[in-house]
Design a protein around this motif. Sequence first.
Motif, short mmCIF file in Angstrom:
data_model
loop_
_atom_site.label_atom_id
_atom_site.label_comp_id
_atom_site.label_asym_id
_atom_site.label_seq_id
_atom_site.Cartn_x
_atom_site.Cartn_y
_atom_site.Cartn_z
N SER A 171 30.80 25.77 -6.07
CA SER A 171 29.41 25.74 -5.63
C SER A 171 29.03 24.35 -5.15
O SER A 171 28.38 24.19 -4.10
CB SER A 171 28.50 26.18 -6.78
OG SER A 171 27.15 26.12 -6.39
N LEU A 172 29.45 23.32 -5.90
CA LEU A 172 29.13 21.96 -5.49
C LEU A 172 29.80 21.63 -4.16
O LEU A 172 29.20 21.05 -3.26
CB LEU A 172 29.59 20.98 -6.57
CG LEU A 172 28.83 21.02 -7.90
CD1 LEU A 172 29.49 20.09 -8.91
CD2 LEU A 172 27.37 20.62 -7.69
N GLN A 210 28.38 22.51 3.29
CA GLN A 210 27.33 23.09 4.13
C GLN A 210 26.41 22.01 4.66
O GLN A 210 26.01 22.01 5.84
CB GLN A 210 26.53 24.12 3.32
CG GLN A 210 25.53 24.91 4.16
CD GLN A 210 26.22 25.76 5.21
OE1 GLN A 210 27.16 26.48 4.89
NE2 GLN A 210 25.77 25.67 6.46
N ALA A 211 26.11 21.04 3.77
CA ALA A 211 25.26 19.92 4.21
C ALA A 211 25.97 19.10 5.28
O ALA A 211 25.35 18.66 6.26
CB ALA A 211 24.89 19.04 3.01
N ASP A 242 25.80 21.13 8.50
CA ASP A 242 24.47 21.07 9.09
C ASP A 242 24.23 19.71 9.75
O ASP A 242 23.68 19.63 10.86
CB ASP A 242 23.41 21.32 8.02
CG ASP A 242 23.47 22.76 7.50
OD1 ASP A 242 24.08 23.61 8.19
OD2 ASP A 242 22.94 23.03 6.40
N LYS A 248 30.82 23.76 -1.90
CA LYS A 248 30.22 24.56 -0.84
C LYS A 248 28.93 23.93 -0.35
O LYS A 248 28.67 23.82 0.86
CB LYS A 248 29.97 25.97 -1.33
CG LYS A 248 29.36 26.88 -0.27
CD LYS A 248 29.10 28.27 -0.84
CE LYS A 248 28.44 29.15 0.21
NZ LYS A 248 28.13 30.49 -0.33
N THR A 249 28.08 23.50 -1.30
CA THR A 249 26.80 22.88 -0.94
C THR A 249 27.03 21.60 -0.12
O THR A 249 26.38 21.37 0.91
CB THR A 249 26.00 22.56 -2.20
OG1 THR A 249 25.79 23.78 -2.93
CG2 THR A 249 24.65 21.93 -1.85
N ARG A 250 27.99 20.78 -0.63
CA ARG A 250 28.28 19.54 0.08
C ARG A 250 28.82 19.81 1.48
O ARG A 250 28.42 19.15 2.44
CB ARG A 250 29.29 18.73 -0.72
CG ARG A 250 28.72 18.16 -2.02
CD ARG A 250 29.81 17.50 -2.83
NE ARG A 250 29.31 17.03 -4.13
CZ ARG A 250 30.10 16.55 -5.09
NH1 ARG A 250 31.41 16.50 -4.90
NH2 ARG A 250 29.57 16.15 -6.23
#
Length: 434
Positions: A320-321, A327-328, A331, A323-325
């Motif tokens: 999750s961490l 994705q950021a 973006d 993935k979030t990183r």
Amino acid sequence: MAALTLYELNSMVRDVVELGMPGSYWVEAELSEVRERSGHCYMELVQKDLTGNSTVARASARCWRSTWASVRPGFEQVTGEHFRAGLKVLLQVHAQFHENFGFSWIVTDIDPAYTLGDMARRRQEIIRILKEEGVFDLNKELCLSLFASRIAVVSSESAAGYGDFCNQLDTNAYGFAFSVRLFPAVMQGERTEGSIISALDAINSEADDFDCVVIIRGGGAVSDLSAFDSLALAENVANFPLPVITGIGHERDESVLDMVANKRVKTPTAAAALLIENLKHTYDRIVQAQERISVSVSRRMDYERVRLERVSGRIPVLFSLVKTRQQARIDSFFARVGAAAGRIVAEERLRLDRLSVALAPAVRQRLSAENHRLELLGQRISAVDPAILLRRGYSITLHNGRAVYSPGQLSDGDVIETRLAEGNVRSVVRNKDN
């Protein structure tokens, strides 16, 4: 003539011995065998020829308990040696013949000042030579293979000891398989030395096929052990490229061959037991190593299983961490790409505007230049137009559609065409040379 009974005949012999040899005698002899039983000492005496190899005389002697108890301690205290086979001794004896037990020399005294016999001195000399040559412990430095199972045996083919040796190996309790090959040799008498050396030479020529050599003797008199106190034989064994195991003597006897061998045991069966025990020790080490490996692997698997469980529990959180990183990052990347694309498009649009502004005058100038060039080309074309030349009174003569430049191009009878400003004239060439 009346026959005598055996007892009567032996009684007569006893009387002759007692009457003919009433006194005691000092005799020097070599002890070939010494046994103690019930406090008495039983000896085998021998005398060798000058070469020390052949026995020329042999006799039995006894020292009764009452005498033996006093002479033995004195002898050992003075000589520093046990009363044993191989010593040359000076004995006081008297003759005795018993109707039931036969003839024997009875020992009444032993001179302790008389030193070691020729057999023992020769043995010490052999040992000294071997040590000076630096080979005395050479065979002992070889290591018996952990998997020693290919055995070369030097023994008499008919000896019971050889059969006992093979049977011991074949019926071992662990089911170990041994490969035994016999190299026959004489194991007693004058031929012993040469026979054993020949057998060792034969083994040496095939040394890669064996793990060790076993020299065994199935019984025999202790006096026969003198054949194994041989310098040549000891040198062969000491320098042999394979470990040599000897089982040629009894518990209390040790020959020079035993001393230089890699390992010395008492009997052929003891030699077999040594080889079996060697494999058993190797097998135990393998089993122990197997158990240690099994325990180590089991512990490692348990450790890795716990570690894997910990890692697997952290994977969702980490994923999750991550993935979030990511994705950021994506973006941010798309934003940067969009901004960069917008800047590039604006820059190119401005460049196109500038080019379009600069292009119109250049195009007009180029068109004007090209129009002027076309006008000049038109004037030049008009100047060379054939129709204009014809109107000026010129004509063009054609033959077969080609212009005629010289009379040489024509022949009598050729049809030519003359093109004028207002028509064409056809003519036939006649008398061209006129």
